[in-house]
Design a protein around this motif. Sequence first.
Motif, short mmCIF file in Angstrom:
data_model
loop_
_atom_site.label_atom_id
_atom_site.label_comp_id
_atom_site.label_asym_id
_atom_site.label_seq_id
_atom_site.Cartn_x
_atom_site.Cartn_y
_atom_site.Cartn_z
N MET A 81 3.03 -6.84 -6.74
CA MET A 81 1.83 -6.18 -7.24
C MET A 81 0.66 -6.41 -6.31
O MET A 81 -0.10 -5.49 -6.01
CB MET A 81 1.51 -6.64 -8.67
CG MET A 81 2.59 -6.26 -9.68
SD MET A 81 3.02 -4.50 -9.69
CE MET A 81 1.56 -3.81 -10.40
N ASP A 82 0.50 -7.64 -5.81
CA ASP A 82 -0.57 -7.91 -4.84
C ASP A 82 -0.36 -7.12 -3.56
O ASP A 82 -1.30 -6.56 -3.00
CB ASP A 82 -0.64 -9.41 -4.52
CG ASP A 82 -1.27 -10.23 -5.63
OD1 ASP A 82 -1.89 -9.64 -6.54
OD2 ASP A 82 -1.14 -11.46 -5.59
N ALA A 83 0.89 -7.09 -3.08
CA ALA A 83 1.20 -6.35 -1.85
C ALA A 83 0.91 -4.86 -2.04
O ALA A 83 0.35 -4.21 -1.15
CB ALA A 83 2.65 -6.57 -1.45
N ALA A 84 1.27 -4.31 -3.19
CA ALA A 84 1.03 -2.89 -3.47
C ALA A 84 -0.46 -2.60 -3.57
O ALA A 84 -0.95 -1.61 -3.01
CB ALA A 84 1.75 -2.46 -4.75
N ARG A 85 -1.20 -3.47 -4.25
CA ARG A 85 -2.65 -3.28 -4.36
C ARG A 85 -3.30 -3.30 -2.97
O ARG A 85 -4.16 -2.46 -2.67
CB ARG A 85 -3.27 -4.35 -5.25
CG ARG A 85 -3.18 -4.06 -6.73
CD ARG A 85 -4.01 -5.05 -7.53
NE ARG A 85 -3.38 -6.35 -7.59
CZ ARG A 85 -2.50 -6.72 -8.51
NH1 ARG A 85 -2.14 -5.87 -9.46
NH2 ARG A 85 -1.98 -7.93 -8.50
N ALA A 86 -2.89 -4.24 -2.12
CA ALA A 86 -3.45 -4.34 -0.77
C ALA A 86 -3.12 -3.10 0.05
O ALA A 86 -3.97 -2.58 0.79
CB ALA A 86 -2.94 -5.60 -0.07
N LYS A 87 -1.90 -2.60 -0.08
CA LYS A 87 -1.49 -1.41 0.68
C LYS A 87 -2.26 -0.18 0.21
O LYS A 87 -2.70 0.65 1.02
CB LYS A 87 0.03 -1.20 0.53
CG LYS A 87 0.56 0.00 1.26
CD LYS A 87 0.39 -0.12 2.77
CE LYS A 87 1.04 1.05 3.47
NZ LYS A 87 0.99 0.95 4.91
N ILE A 88 -2.43 -0.04 -1.10
CA ILE A 88 -3.19 1.09 -1.63
C ILE A 88 -4.63 1.03 -1.14
O ILE A 88 -5.20 2.05 -0.73
CB ILE A 88 -3.12 1.12 -3.18
CG1 ILE A 88 -1.71 1.48 -3.63
CG2 ILE A 88 -4.15 2.11 -3.75
CD1 ILE A 88 -1.45 1.25 -5.12
N ALA A 89 -5.22 -0.15 -1.11
CA ALA A 89 -6.60 -0.30 -0.62
C ALA A 89 -6.69 0.11 0.85
O ALA A 89 -7.64 0.80 1.25
CB ALA A 89 -7.08 -1.74 -0.82
N ARG A 90 -5.71 -0.31 1.65
CA ARG A 90 -5.70 0.09 3.07
C ARG A 90 -5.56 1.61 3.19
O ARG A 90 -6.24 2.24 4.00
CB ARG A 90 -4.59 -0.62 3.84
CG ARG A 90 -4.89 -2.07 4.15
CD ARG A 90 -3.93 -2.67 5.16
NE ARG A 90 -2.53 -2.58 4.82
CZ ARG A 90 -1.89 -3.40 3.98
NH1 ARG A 90 -2.55 -4.38 3.38
NH2 ARG A 90 -0.60 -3.25 3.74
N ASN A 91 -4.68 2.20 2.40
CA ASN A 91 -4.49 3.65 2.46
C ASN A 91 -5.73 4.40 2.00
O ASN A 91 -6.04 5.47 2.53
CB ASN A 91 -3.28 4.07 1.62
CG ASN A 91 -1.98 3.79 2.31
OD1 ASN A 91 -1.93 3.54 3.51
ND2 ASN A 91 -0.89 3.80 1.56
N GLU A 92 -6.44 3.85 1.02
CA GLU A 92 -7.67 4.51 0.57
C GLU A 92 -8.71 4.59 1.69
O GLU A 92 -9.41 5.59 1.81
CB GLU A 92 -8.25 3.79 -0.64
CG GLU A 92 -7.47 4.04 -1.91
CD GLU A 92 -7.94 3.23 -3.09
OE1 GLU A 92 -7.70 3.69 -4.22
OE2 GLU A 92 -8.52 2.14 -2.90
N SER A 93 -8.77 3.55 2.52
CA SER A 93 -9.74 3.60 3.62
C SER A 93 -9.20 4.41 4.79
O SER A 93 -9.96 5.07 5.50
CB SER A 93 -10.12 2.19 4.07
OG SER A 93 -9.01 1.52 4.62
N ARG A 94 -7.90 4.40 5.01
CA ARG A 94 -7.29 5.17 6.10
C ARG A 94 -7.30 6.67 5.81
O ARG A 94 -7.40 7.48 6.72
CB ARG A 94 -5.85 4.72 6.34
CG ARG A 94 -5.72 3.37 6.98
CD ARG A 94 -4.28 2.94 7.16
NE ARG A 94 -3.55 3.87 8.02
CZ ARG A 94 -2.24 4.10 7.95
NH1 ARG A 94 -1.51 3.47 7.05
NH2 ARG A 94 -1.66 4.93 8.76
#
Length: 110
Positions: free
Chosen positions: A87-100
Amino acid sequence: MTLDDLARRLREFADARDWEQYHTPKNLVMALSGEVGELTALFQWLTPEESATALEDPELRPEVLDELADVAIYLVRLADVLGVDLMDAARAKIARNESRFPPGSAGQIY
Protein backbone atom coordinates in the motif's frame (compact mmCIF):
# COMPACT_ATOMS: atom_id res chain seq x y z
CA MET A 1 -9.51 -9.06 4.69
CA THR A 2 -6.69 -6.52 4.41
CA LEU A 3 -3.42 -6.96 2.53
CA ASP A 4 -1.71 -7.46 5.89
CA ASP A 5 -4.22 -10.19 6.76
CA LEU A 6 -3.63 -11.86 3.40
CA ALA A 7 0.16 -11.67 3.79
CA ARG A 8 -0.09 -13.20 7.27
CA ARG A 9 -2.37 -15.98 6.04
CA LEU A 10 -0.05 -16.77 3.12
CA ARG A 11 2.98 -16.73 5.45
CA GLU A 12 1.24 -19.18 7.79
CA PHE A 13 0.20 -21.37 4.84
CA ALA A 14 3.79 -21.53 3.55
CA ASP A 15 5.22 -22.09 7.02
CA ALA A 16 2.82 -24.96 7.77
CA ARG A 17 4.05 -26.74 4.64
CA ASP A 18 7.74 -25.87 5.11
CA TRP A 19 7.65 -23.90 1.85
CA GLU A 20 9.55 -20.89 3.21
CA GLN A 21 12.73 -22.40 1.78
CA TYR A 22 11.24 -22.20 -1.73
CA HIS A 23 9.72 -18.75 -1.37
CA THR A 24 12.80 -16.80 -2.36
CA PRO A 25 12.27 -13.52 -4.18
CA LYS A 26 13.60 -15.09 -7.40
CA ASN A 27 11.21 -18.04 -7.22
CA LEU A 28 8.25 -15.86 -6.29
CA VAL A 29 8.93 -13.44 -9.17
CA MET A 30 9.14 -16.36 -11.56
CA ALA A 31 5.87 -17.81 -10.25
CA LEU A 32 4.23 -14.38 -10.45
CA SER A 33 5.38 -14.01 -14.03
CA GLY A 34 3.96 -17.42 -14.89
CA GLU A 35 0.59 -16.55 -13.40
CA VAL A 36 0.50 -13.23 -15.28
CA GLY A 37 1.20 -15.25 -18.42
CA GLU A 38 -1.74 -17.54 -17.67
CA LEU A 39 -3.99 -14.51 -17.16
CA THR A 40 -2.70 -13.00 -20.39
CA ALA A 41 -3.47 -16.20 -22.28
CA LEU A 42 -7.13 -15.95 -21.25
CA PHE A 43 -7.41 -12.54 -22.93
CA GLN A 44 -4.95 -13.02 -25.78
CA TRP A 45 -7.37 -13.55 -28.65
CA LEU A 46 -10.37 -11.64 -27.31
CA THR A 47 -11.47 -8.48 -29.03
CA PRO A 48 -11.44 -5.32 -26.91
CA GLU A 49 -15.21 -5.67 -26.56
CA GLU A 50 -14.99 -9.33 -25.53
CA SER A 51 -12.28 -8.53 -23.00
CA ALA A 52 -14.48 -5.82 -21.44
CA THR A 53 -17.24 -8.39 -20.83
CA ALA A 54 -15.04 -11.39 -20.03
CA LEU A 55 -16.53 -11.83 -16.56
CA GLU A 56 -19.99 -12.22 -18.09
CA ASP A 57 -18.86 -15.44 -19.80
CA PRO A 58 -19.78 -18.28 -17.40
CA GLU A 59 -16.87 -20.45 -18.59
CA LEU A 60 -14.25 -17.71 -18.65
CA ARG A 61 -15.23 -15.98 -15.41
CA PRO A 62 -13.93 -18.62 -12.96
CA GLU A 63 -10.68 -18.93 -14.91
CA VAL A 64 -10.10 -15.16 -14.84
CA LEU A 65 -10.91 -14.99 -11.14
CA ASP A 66 -8.52 -17.86 -10.37
CA GLU A 67 -5.67 -16.28 -12.33
CA LEU A 68 -6.28 -12.86 -10.78
CA ALA A 69 -6.17 -14.52 -7.37
CA ASP A 70 -2.93 -16.32 -8.24
CA VAL A 71 -1.33 -13.05 -9.37
CA ALA A 72 -2.46 -11.30 -6.19
CA ILE A 73 -1.26 -14.14 -3.98
CA TYR A 74 2.21 -14.27 -5.49
CA LEU A 75 2.52 -10.47 -5.49
CA VAL A 76 1.51 -10.19 -1.83
CA ARG A 77 3.78 -13.10 -0.90
CA LEU A 78 6.72 -11.52 -2.75
CA ALA A 79 6.16 -8.16 -1.05
CA ASP A 80 5.96 -9.89 2.33
CA VAL A 81 9.20 -11.82 1.78
CA LEU A 82 10.93 -8.60 0.68
CA GLY A 83 9.45 -6.60 3.57
CA VAL A 84 7.62 -4.19 1.23
CA ASP A 85 4.38 -2.52 2.27
CA LEU A 86 2.42 -2.74 -0.99
CA MET A 87 0.00 0.00 0.00
CA ASP A 88 2.85 2.41 0.78
CA ALA A 89 4.60 1.47 -2.48
CA ALA A 90 1.37 2.01 -4.45
CA ARG A 91 0.68 5.36 -2.77
CA ALA A 92 4.23 6.53 -3.55
CA LYS A 93 3.95 5.41 -7.19
CA ILE A 94 0.59 7.13 -7.63
CA ALA A 95 2.05 10.34 -6.18
CA ARG A 96 4.97 10.16 -8.62
CA ASN A 97 2.59 9.54 -11.53
CA GLU A 98 0.41 12.47 -10.49
CA SER A 99 3.38 14.81 -10.80
CA ARG A 100 4.72 13.14 -13.97
CA PHE A 101 1.34 13.11 -15.71
CA PRO A 102 -0.79 16.07 -14.61
CA PRO A 103 -4.45 16.14 -15.70
CA GLY A 104 -4.78 16.84 -19.38
CA SER A 105 -1.33 15.51 -20.25
CA ALA A 106 -0.96 12.89 -22.94
CA GLY A 107 1.17 9.78 -22.65
CA GLN A 108 1.52 6.53 -20.85
CA ILE A 109 -0.31 6.40 -17.51
CA TYR A 110 1.94 3.93 -15.70
